[in-house]
Motif scaffolding. Structure first.
Motif, short mmCIF file in Angstrom:
data_model
loop_
_atom_site.label_atom_id
_atom_site.label_comp_id
_atom_site.label_asym_id
_atom_site.label_seq_id
_atom_site.Cartn_x
_atom_site.Cartn_y
_atom_site.Cartn_z
N LEU A 251 16.00 -0.06 -11.23
CA LEU A 251 16.54 1.25 -11.75
C LEU A 251 16.95 2.10 -10.54
N LEU A 252 16.30 2.34 -9.63
CA LEU A 252 16.44 3.23 -8.47
C LEU A 252 17.75 3.05 -7.90
N ALA A 253 17.88 1.50 -7.56
CA ALA A 253 19.08 0.88 -6.90
C ALA A 253 20.25 1.14 -8.00
N THR A 254 19.93 0.97 -9.25
CA THR A 254 21.24 0.99 -10.25
C THR A 254 21.69 2.67 -10.25
N GLU A 255 20.77 3.49 -9.90
CA GLU A 255 21.11 5.14 -9.82
C GLU A 255 21.31 5.51 -8.32
N LYS A 256 21.85 4.12 -7.65
CA LYS A 256 22.38 4.50 -5.82
C LYS A 256 21.25 5.47 -5.27
N ILE A 257 19.87 5.21 -5.48
CA ILE A 257 18.81 5.94 -4.79
C ILE A 257 18.08 5.09 -3.94
N ASN A 258 18.33 5.48 -2.63
CA ASN A 258 17.66 4.69 -1.61
C ASN A 258 16.29 4.99 -1.27
N ILE A 259 15.54 3.85 -1.09
CA ILE A 259 13.92 4.02 -1.13
C ILE A 259 13.91 4.13 0.56
N ALA A 260 13.20 5.35 1.30
CA ALA A 260 12.97 5.41 2.65
C ALA A 260 11.43 4.76 2.98
N ASP A 261 10.46 4.89 1.83
CA ASP A 261 9.19 4.34 2.12
C ASP A 261 8.21 4.45 0.76
N MET A 262 7.63 3.60 0.56
CA MET A 262 6.61 3.42 -0.56
C MET A 262 5.46 2.78 -0.63
N ILE A 263 4.54 3.16 -1.43
CA ILE A 263 3.20 2.58 -1.44
C ILE A 263 2.94 2.14 -2.87
N ASN A 264 2.29 1.17 -3.11
CA ASN A 264 1.63 0.81 -4.29
C ASN A 264 0.20 0.34 -4.43
N LYS A 265 -0.58 0.86 -5.23
CA LYS A 265 -1.96 0.81 -5.43
C LYS A 265 -2.23 0.34 -6.74
N HIS A 266 -3.30 -0.46 -7.01
CA HIS A 266 -3.83 -0.49 -8.44
C HIS A 266 -5.24 -0.46 -8.46
N LYS A 267 -5.88 -0.13 -9.58
CA LYS A 267 -7.23 -0.04 -10.14
C LYS A 267 -7.36 -0.36 -11.54
N GLY A 268 -8.00 -1.62 -11.62
CA GLY A 268 -7.98 -2.01 -12.92
C GLY A 268 -6.83 -2.40 -13.75
N GLU A 269 -6.56 -1.71 -14.90
CA GLU A 269 -5.40 -1.78 -15.65
C GLU A 269 -4.19 -0.94 -15.19
#
Length: 390
Positions: free
Chosen positions: A337-355
């Protein structure tokens, strides 16, 4: 301007962590961004949709509807370890009091009022009734090696006790702080069987409720001294009373008495004093405030009971924070979606906990349009927020 609602009296040292130019703080406030509380019961409260974070200045969160908050994308924080020293000092006090019969001795001595000049002789005659062992050289079993358990274990070592610890889920941080002199128990049963004193420092949940029961009392040494400064439900009271009557347990010290326990002669009840120090209240309030501020301003999460721990240094650009169900292809849908909106990602992090999963995404450039609304329209997204550059 962020709005903070306080539901209890919160230490000024905590509230002063919020810069007055950027924060409004009051007990009565419309549409707050965050709530800071201590013991206020939120279960019957209509929590405004504006609330993004709730911080409990303390460890327990039984007074907060955590599941409901999770569904609404509201992060619930607590402050583990902030009151650890206050609780530790009370645990050590309990160890001494369980050994030396100090409470019965003090009450007996007070009963000598009116005896006049006879008091000194009566004291010498009666003192043998209150004799008790020294703790030096005795074995202390510590169940649970979190912030409090580690401090109790280390200080007991300094007092000359032999300490054995049990915690199958000990964190790396706690392990680093634990004295090398603390022995590792082979299992809970071996700790119970070998200890002269046992102190419990685990949370109360479905797995730990009633964990100290008839079967485990049967394993313990005759005359063991048991201390519980965690939660009352960890010990089965009916089984405890039977153990006290049989002198399996010589003394039970707890910060969570009920009427049933108050009737027992060999129970030393404290009125939940573990964190009742000005230092603990200040520490909890400061930690709670800083965690709320770090989340509201930068999206960082530390010490949340319902969201995964997730932190990323702030680069000064626009930042998206997104909570979603922990199911396949969520990150792919968001980045597409961000790519479609022409939004460039400089950095990101993803974490999860259970569900639940949580993302921090720094954006390279400006963000236009209702990007958070478009992200929240993705099936499985619970919350999305765009943080203003600072």
């Amino acid at each position: 301007m962020y709005k903070i609602q306080t539901l209890n009296k919160i230490s000024y040292k905590g509230l002063e962590q919020f810069p007055r130019d950027d924060y409004e703080i009051a007990s009565e406030i419309v549409n707050p961004d965050a709530v800071v509380l201590r013991s206020f019961n939120m279960h019957d409260m209509d929590i405004p949709a504006s609330v993004k974070a709730i911080a409990r200045a303390g460890a327990g969160v039984n007074n907060i509807p955590v599941d409901k908050c999770t569904e609404n994308g509201q992060v619930v924080f607590n402050t583990p370890g902030a009151n650890a020293n206050g609780v530790k000092e009370l645990v050590l006090t309990g160890i001494f009091m369980s050994s030396r019969k100090l409470v019965p001795g003090v009450l007996w001595a007070k009963g000598l009022i009116g005896e006049g000049d006879k008091v000194p002789k009566l004291v010498e005659k009666g003192k043998s009734n209150f004799a008790g062992p020294e703790i030096r050289g005795k074995r202390l079993g510590v169940i649970g090696l979190g912030a409090i358990g580690v401090m109790v274990a280390n200080d007991a070592i300094a007092l000359g006790m032999e300490v054995t610890g049990y915690d199958p889920f000990i964190s790396v941080e706690a392990a680093w702080g634990l004295s090398s002199s603390v022995k590792r128990a082979r299992g809970l049963e071996s700790l119970l069987a070998e200890s002269d004193y046992i102190t419990i420092h685990v949370p109360l949940n479905e797995k730990t409720k009633g964990m100290i029961n008839k079967e485990r009392f049967a394993i313990m040494k005759k005359g063991v001294r048991l201390l519980n400064f965690s939660r009352g439900g960890l010990v089965n009271n009916n089984d405890l009373i039977e153990a006290l009557e049989e002198n399996t347990v010589s003394t039970y010290v707890t910060d969570f008495p009920d009427e049933q326990l108050l009737k027992q002669e060999n129970v030393i009840p404290f009125p939940h004093l573990g964190a009742s120090t000005p230092e603990s209240e200040d520490n909890c309030a400061v930690m709670a405030a800083n965690q709320v501020r770090d989340y509201l301003e930068y999206g960082n999460i530390k010490n949340s009971v319902n969201f995964p721990e997730c932190q990323m240094d702030y680069s000064g650009t626009a930042r998206l924070i997104i909570a979603n169900k922990n199911i396949p292809n969520m990150v792919g849908q968001i980045t597409s979606l961000l790519a479609t909106e022409k939004i460039n990602i400089a950095d990101m992090i993803n974490k999860h906990k259970g569900e639940l999963a949580y993302n921090i995404i720094d954006i390279d450039g400006k963000v236009g349009g209702d990007i958070t609304g478009k992200i929240e329209a993705i099936d499985g997204v619970i919350m999305a927020r765009l943080l203003d550059p600072r």
